[in-house]
Design a protein around this motif. Structure first.
Motif, PDB file in Angstrom:
ATOM      1  N   ASP A  26     -64.281  -0.314 -18.573  1.00  0.00           N
ATOM      2  CA  ASP A  26     -62.842  -0.339 -18.324  1.00  0.00           C
ATOM      3  C   ASP A  26     -62.646  -1.008 -16.969  1.00  0.00           C
ATOM      4  OD1 ASP A  26     -62.228   0.953 -20.674  1.00  0.00           O
ATOM      5  OD2 ASP A  26     -62.103   2.942 -19.756  1.00  0.00           O
ATOM      6  N   TYR A  27     -62.089  -2.202 -16.975  1.00  0.00           N
ATOM      7  CA  TYR A  27     -61.887  -2.927 -15.723  1.00  0.00           C
ATOM      8  C   TYR A  27     -60.648  -2.430 -14.991  1.00  0.00           C
ATOM      9  CZ  TYR A  27     -65.173  -6.500 -17.454  1.00  0.00           C
ATOM     10  OH  TYR A  27     -66.274  -7.174 -17.925  1.00  0.00           O
ATOM     11  N   GLU A  40     -59.252   1.980  -1.878  1.00  0.00           N
ATOM     12  CA  GLU A  40     -59.409   3.428  -1.682  1.00  0.00           C
ATOM     13  C   GLU A  40     -58.353   4.197  -2.459  1.00  0.00           C
ATOM     14  OE1 GLU A  40     -60.330   6.437   2.008  1.00  0.00           O
ATOM     15  OE2 GLU A  40     -58.963   4.754   2.366  1.00  0.00           O
ATOM     16  N   GLU A  41     -57.140   3.739  -2.378  1.00  0.00           N
ATOM     17  CA  GLU A  41     -56.036   4.397  -3.083  1.00  0.00           C
ATOM     18  C   GLU A  41     -56.291   4.431  -4.585  1.00  0.00           C
ATOM     19  OE1 GLU A  41     -51.687   2.733  -4.124  1.00  0.00           O
ATOM     20  OE2 GLU A  41     -52.044   2.936  -1.962  1.00  0.00           O
ATOM     21  N   MET A  42     -56.783   3.334  -5.143  1.00  0.00           N
ATOM     22  CA  MET A  42     -57.016   3.245  -6.587  1.00  0.00           C
ATOM     23  C   MET A  42     -58.201   4.114  -7.014  1.00  0.00           C
ATOM     24  SD  MET A  42     -56.277  -0.847  -6.942  1.00  0.00           S
ATOM     25  CE  MET A  42     -56.180  -1.027  -8.705  1.00  0.00           C
ATOM     26  N   VAL A  43     -59.255   4.152  -6.183  1.00  0.00           N
ATOM     27  CA  VAL A  43     -60.418   4.985  -6.498  1.00  0.00           C
ATOM     28  C   VAL A  43     -60.021   6.461  -6.528  1.00  0.00           C
ATOM     29  CG1 VAL A  43     -62.668   5.779  -5.674  1.00  0.00           C
ATOM     30  CG2 VAL A  43     -62.115   3.347  -5.620  1.00  0.00           C
ATOM     31  N   ILE A  44     -59.257   6.887  -5.527  1.00  0.00           N
ATOM     32  CA  ILE A  44     -58.818   8.284  -5.455  1.00  0.00           C
ATOM     33  C   ILE A  44     -57.913   8.626  -6.639  1.00  0.00           C
ATOM     34  CG2 ILE A  44     -57.404   9.904  -4.129  1.00  0.00           C
ATOM     35  CD1 ILE A  44     -58.483   8.512  -1.582  1.00  0.00           C
ATOM     36  N   LYS A  66     -57.497  11.316 -12.192  1.00  0.00           N
ATOM     37  CA  LYS A  66     -57.338  11.186 -13.641  1.00  0.00           C
ATOM     38  C   LYS A  66     -58.632  11.502 -14.385  1.00  0.00           C
ATOM     39  CE  LYS A  66     -53.721   7.670 -13.192  1.00  0.00           C
ATOM     40  NZ  LYS A  66     -53.377   6.242 -13.412  1.00  0.00           N
ATOM     41  N   GLY A  67     -59.652  11.935 -13.626  1.00  0.00           N
ATOM     42  CA  GLY A  67     -60.912  12.298 -14.244  1.00  0.00           C
ATOM     43  C   GLY A  67     -61.836  11.129 -14.527  1.00  0.00           C
ATOM     44  N   LYS A  68     -61.578   9.999 -13.873  1.00  0.00           N
ATOM     45  CA  LYS A  68     -62.398   8.809 -14.088  1.00  0.00           C
ATOM     46  C   LYS A  68     -63.189   8.477 -12.819  1.00  0.00           C
ATOM     47  CE  LYS A  68     -59.292   6.700 -17.473  1.00  0.00           C
ATOM     48  NZ  LYS A  68     -58.502   5.491 -17.833  1.00  0.00           N
ATOM     49  N   GLU A 101     -68.169   7.204   0.901  1.00  0.00           N
ATOM     50  CA  GLU A 101     -67.313   8.389   0.863  1.00  0.00           C
ATOM     51  C   GLU A 101     -66.981   8.814  -0.569  1.00  0.00           C
ATOM     52  OE1 GLU A 101     -64.013   6.999   3.093  1.00  0.00           O
ATOM     53  OE2 GLU A 101     -65.074   7.020   5.029  1.00  0.00           O
ATOM     54  N   GLN A 102     -66.712   7.834  -1.423  1.00  0.00           N
ATOM     55  CA  GLN A 102     -66.287   8.123  -2.800  1.00  0.00           C
ATOM     56  C   GLN A 102     -67.441   8.028  -3.798  1.00  0.00           C
ATOM     57  OE1 GLN A 102     -63.329   9.298  -3.337  1.00  0.00           O
ATOM     58  NE2 GLN A 102     -62.583   8.940  -1.251  1.00  0.00           N
TER      59      GLN A 102
END
Length: 406
Positions: free
Chosen positions: A142-143, A159-163, A168-170, A203-204
């Protein structure tokens, strides 16, 4: 017998490369091609290669003409350990951290094979290299496309998108990035952003796949350190190739990563081709050992610097008066990214350009999510200087006609 009845779902889902599909135009001398990301054949170091090719046979014939280790011949791998430390400031490597591949396209495919499960989140730049999308597609990721600007990928957005994905559990498996003279846009990730995306990955807890084919082809200023040089926790997988800086016909690249990842890649490579050709590896090793490689880089820069300037000058001369048109101003690499008003469809414009014997790559091919219909990638490394000026003028006229600009 219907062949389609025997094709697997995965095989049926494969898409042709937008670049390889227009090779028929690029190879036609009546066309001016801004399409392929090919080196200028006049830069190939033929005389030095004659010398080291014979020496490789004299010194290593029994090994060079035989099957080799899947990971690559020891001499070249050992040299690349030293090269990565001296030229890229990547320390603490051993042979176990490097594998030689059949150029970067195989590297991308093997990384996808080893890392991606169906549904895994793979983050990419917007735009990104279409060859990477082709390599990753069969593994059904999933891109998620991360916005970029003139300094490359935007860390705050990343960072915002990763968090948000985590909420969302991804979980993000990896970020694929071309930080230096990016293909297709020519952007270079700033030093601060290089450091920051490594911090975010740590960090993530996701990987960064750094694709670095163009870093030595710098025409203005100094080249930045690779992202891998800031990695102290094995979160960065580094890919590079000799195709842009040496000769593409040898089909040689390499991957730098944690030894356990390299081991898995080696096992996957055994299934693909057993090993990369040893003879070409020994030639390349001797070529580098003798000090030819960096001298060759300097010679390439001298040639490409002129073409780079010619492309930017032609764009300024012929397109600066077209409303809403702008382009990247890379300081190295092979490409300029052209952006037109959103009302212009570069897929349709392509057909008009073909009629006038000019070819480029549609920008939409470089997006994972269908964006970029108003964009195009222009290559300046292969065409002659006089053809760059002529071709950009033709393309400008086609754009003006399409937009109704006088």
């Amino acid at each position: 017998m219907e062949p389609k009845d025997f094709i697997s779902k995965r095989g049926a889902s494969l898409k042709p490369s937008a670049i390889r599909e227009i090779f028929k135009y690029s190879g036609d001398p009546s066309f001016i091609s801004f399409a392929g990301g090919y080196p200028d054949p006049d830069v190939f170091p033929v005389e030095e290669l004659k010398e080291v090719s014979v020496e490789a046979l004299d010194k290593y014939a029994k090994k060079a003409l035989q099957y080799s280790a899947t990971e690559g011949v020891p001499e070249l791998r050992q040299y690349l350990v030293k090269f990565m430390e001296e030229e890229e400031n990547v320390k603490g490597l051993g042979e176990e951290n490097i594998i030689i591949t059949t150029a970067s396209q195989q590297s991308l495919f093997l990384v996808g094979l080893v890392l991606i499960d169906p549904g895994d989140v793979v983050m990419v730049e917007a735009p990104t290299y279409l060859g990477a999308l082709s390599a990753f597609d069969p593994f059904e990721p999933d891109y998620v496309s991360v916005p970029t600007d003139d300094d490359g990928i935007i860390p705050e957005k990343l960072e915002e998108m990763v968090i948000d994905l985590k909420k969302k559990g991804k979980k993000v498996k990896f970020l694929y990035v071309i930080p230096t003279f990016q293909n297709p846009a020519g952007y270079t990730l700033s030093l601060e952003r290089r450091k920051r995306i490594v911090e975010i990955a740590e960090e993530q807890d996701f990987l960064i796949v750094e694709d670095d084919p163009y870093t030595y082809l710098v025409y203005e200023g100094e080249r930045p350190p690779c992202v891998k040089s800031f990695d102290n926790s094995d979160h960065v997988i580094y890919l590079s190739t000799f195709s842009k800086t040496f000769v593409p016909g040898f089909r040689l690249g390499w991957i730098v990563a944690h030894k356990d990842i390299i081991r898995r890649i080696a096992i996957s490579k055994q299934a693909a081709d057993l090993c990369t050709g040893a003879y070409m590896q020994y030639i390349t090793y001797l070529y580098m050992q003798k000090g030819h490689f960096m001298k060759h880089i300097e010679a390439m820069r001298d040639i490409y610097k002129v073409k780079h300037a010619a492309m930017l000058e032609a764009l300024d001369k012929y397109m600066s008066d077209i409303p809403g048109v702008y382009w990247s101003k890379p300081k190295g690499g092979f490409f300029v990214w052209l952006v037109l008003p959103e009302t212009v469809d570069c897929d349709q414009l392509f057909d008009k350009a073909i009629e006038h014997k000019v070819v480029y790559v549609r920008g939409s091919a470089f997006f994972a999510d269908g964006q970029g219909k108003n964009t195009a990638r222009l290559n300046f490394s292969q065409p002659k200087v006089e053809d760059i000026d002529k071709g950009i003028k033709i393309l400008a006229d086609v754009i003006k006609e399409t937009m109704g600009v006088k």
